[in-house]
Design a protein around this motif. Structure first.
Motif, PDB file in Angstrom:
ATOM      1  N   SER A   1      -3.164  -6.745   4.073  1.00 39.81           N
ATOM      2  CA  SER A   1      -1.975  -6.046   3.554  1.00 39.81           C
ATOM      3  C   SER A   1      -1.673  -6.554   2.153  1.00 39.81           C
ATOM      4  O   SER A   1      -2.133  -7.631   1.754  1.00 39.81           O
ATOM      5  CB  SER A   1      -0.785  -6.299   4.468  1.00 39.81           C
TER       6      SER A   1
ATOM      7  N   ASN B   1       0.080  -6.952   9.128  1.00 45.56           N
ATOM      8  CA  ASN B   1      -0.324  -5.589   8.788  1.00 45.56           C
ATOM      9  C   ASN B   1       0.872  -4.742   8.403  1.00 45.56           C
ATOM     10  O   ASN B   1       0.759  -3.568   8.137  1.00 45.56           O
ATOM     11  CB  ASN B   1      -0.956  -4.946  10.036  1.00 45.56           C
TER      12      ASN B   1
ATOM     13  N   CYS C   1       3.478  -3.088   6.371  1.00 44.52           N
ATOM     14  CA  CYS C   1       3.696  -2.803   4.954  1.00 44.52           C
ATOM     15  C   CYS C   1       5.158  -2.829   4.574  1.00 44.52           C
ATOM     16  O   CYS C   1       5.486  -2.846   3.405  1.00 44.52           O
ATOM     17  CB  CYS C   1       3.147  -1.429   4.600  1.00 44.52           C
TER      18      CYS C   1
END
Ligand SMILES: C[S@@+](CC[C@H](N)C(=O)[O-])C[C@H]1O[C@@H](n2cnc3c(N)ncnc32)[C@H](O)[C@@H]1O
Length: 405
Positions: A162, A186, A188
């Motif tokens: 990420s 992960n 965002c």
């Protein structure tokens, strides 16, 4: 599709150049012309043509060890560009993202005296980078007349999934103290660890990446946009087919808001197709193009056979593409050699054809020997009654199948 099926190879090869035929449906003509108008230019330019103050240092044999001529060319050009951009932005630190064996990082350290952090997912790559760097350092120290300190790149092993992680790892590695532990995520939506007050212990830096795969290049873009310490970004993307498309998180593949809201799903095959460098086709001769199409068709057919009758092989050895590529290169080399032998060198407009056919170590690929069974098949029962053309194709198909296994 039907009208394309009937077209001669020559006009298919002209498709990437935007050449359409009057007898094609207007919707097809329009589509091809629009696609052509959106193509990014691929002409080669020297770094000096767009960065007049850049200096491109020639990489010597010690620094170039392990690189083939393509990689050496890329590293020479890219390190000169990164150096010129870093200087113009007042940055003395470069973070090489997806650094592999550290080729770019080492060129920037030793030829341009920049402080470099090399981030890669593979700990093996980190140890190769460190070993190489120590060897190169000795060489530079020995040939240096004045006492000069050579700094080797600092390696960081992290599987970046990420932009948050990339930002955190980058800032952490550049900071004077390295106390904080980075946790992979992960998500965002998690805010990037932005430094609110200017933090003088974190230097201005440039993010650089040569062939950073799939979403890694996208995450570099996101960090560049959100992180004030990142003064510039120099990125050559790679493996665009690996870009993610999952809309629940932040997809790497660029999709417009309208497409997202329509719940459009492209899927891997369409993303693959979108990333084919069709531009290359127009440089192929008709013979090369036909062979190229053959091998692609064989690979697809072989994949179907595997999935239907040997699903476990298909699941366990997903390397069909790689082997097929080696075979395709080897066959193209044969065609080119025969053209050269016949004095038809002018027909060969395929760029850097010699390099294209090289193995990664710079040597030419060796002839793949067809498995005994495969060739015998063609000269015995299976091919009885086939004309030469068909049996030749069947033989080639067998070779593709066996070399893929
Ligand atoms: C195609 S190689 C390029 C290596 C190097 N930059 C060069 O040009 O020689 C891509 C590198 O990125 C690394 N990589 C791929 N995905 C990554 C990720 N998500 N996080 C960190 N490294 C990654 C791989 O381990 C590999 O070394």
């Amino acid at each position: 599709m039907e009208c394309l099926r009937r077209e001669p190879v020559e006009s298919l090869l002209m498709l990437p150049s935007g050449c359409v035929q009057d007898h094609w449906p207007s919707s097809l003509q329009e589509f091809i012309l629009t696609a052509r108008s959106l193509v990014l230019p691929r002409e080669q330019k020297s770094p000096q043509s767009f960065l007049p103050n850049s200096r491109v240092a020639s990489i010597g044999t010690v620094l170039a060890q392990g690189m083939n001529s393509k990689k050496k060319h890329e590293i020479e050009a890219l390190s000169g560009i990164v150096d010129a951009i870093a200087r113009s932005r007042g940055a003395k630190t470069v973070v090489d993202v997806g650094s592999g064996q550290g080729y770019l990082a080492q060129a920037l350290s030793f030829e341009y005296q920049l402080a470099v952090i090399a981030i890669d997912a593979s700990s093996h790559h980190a140890s190769v980078t460190n070993t190489r760097a120590e060897r190169i350092k000795k060489h530079y120290a020995a040939k240096c007349v004045e006492k000069q300190q050579f700094k080797v790149p600092r390696t960081v092993t992290c599987h970046v999934l990420s932009s948050d992680t990339l930002a955190a790892v980058t800032l952490d590695a550049c900071q004077d103290d390295h106390g904080e532990h980075i946790t992979e995520t992960n998500n965002c939506n998690q805010s990037i660890p932005q430094i609110e007050q200017p933090n003088h212990s974190i230097p201005q830096l440039v993010l650089a990446g040569l062939h950073a795969c799939g979403d890694l290049s996208v995450n570099m873009l996101r960090v560049f946009v959100s992180c004030e310490q990142v003064q510039a970004l120099v990125s050559v993307g790679c493996c665009y087919n690996l870009l993610s498309e999952d809309t629940d998180t932040c997809p790497g593949f660029p999709i417009s808001k309208a497409a997202k809201s329509s719940k459009l799903v492209l899927g891997k095959s369409i993303r693959d197709l979108a990333c084919q460098s069709a531009e290359r086709w127009r440089n192929l001769t008709k013979e090369m193009a036909l062979q190229n199409f053959d091998i692609h068709a064989f690979r697809a057919a072989f994949q179907m056979v595997l999935e239907k009758y040997f699903p476990e092989v298909s699941r366990l050895s997903p390397s069909i593409g790689r082997q097929g590529k080696a075979l395709r290169r080897q066959r193209l080399r044969k065609v080119m050699e025969s053209h050269l032998a016949m004095g038809k060198a002018d027909d060969l407009s395929y760029p850097n054809c010699k390099e294209q056919n090289m193995n990664t170590d710079g040597s030419l690929p060796t002839e793949p020997t067809a498995p005994k069974g495969a060739v015998e098949c063609c000269s015995n029962e299976l091919c009885t009654g086939f004309n030469f053309y068909t049996s030749h194709k069947l033989q080639l198909f067998w070779i593709v199948c066996f070399s893929s296994l």
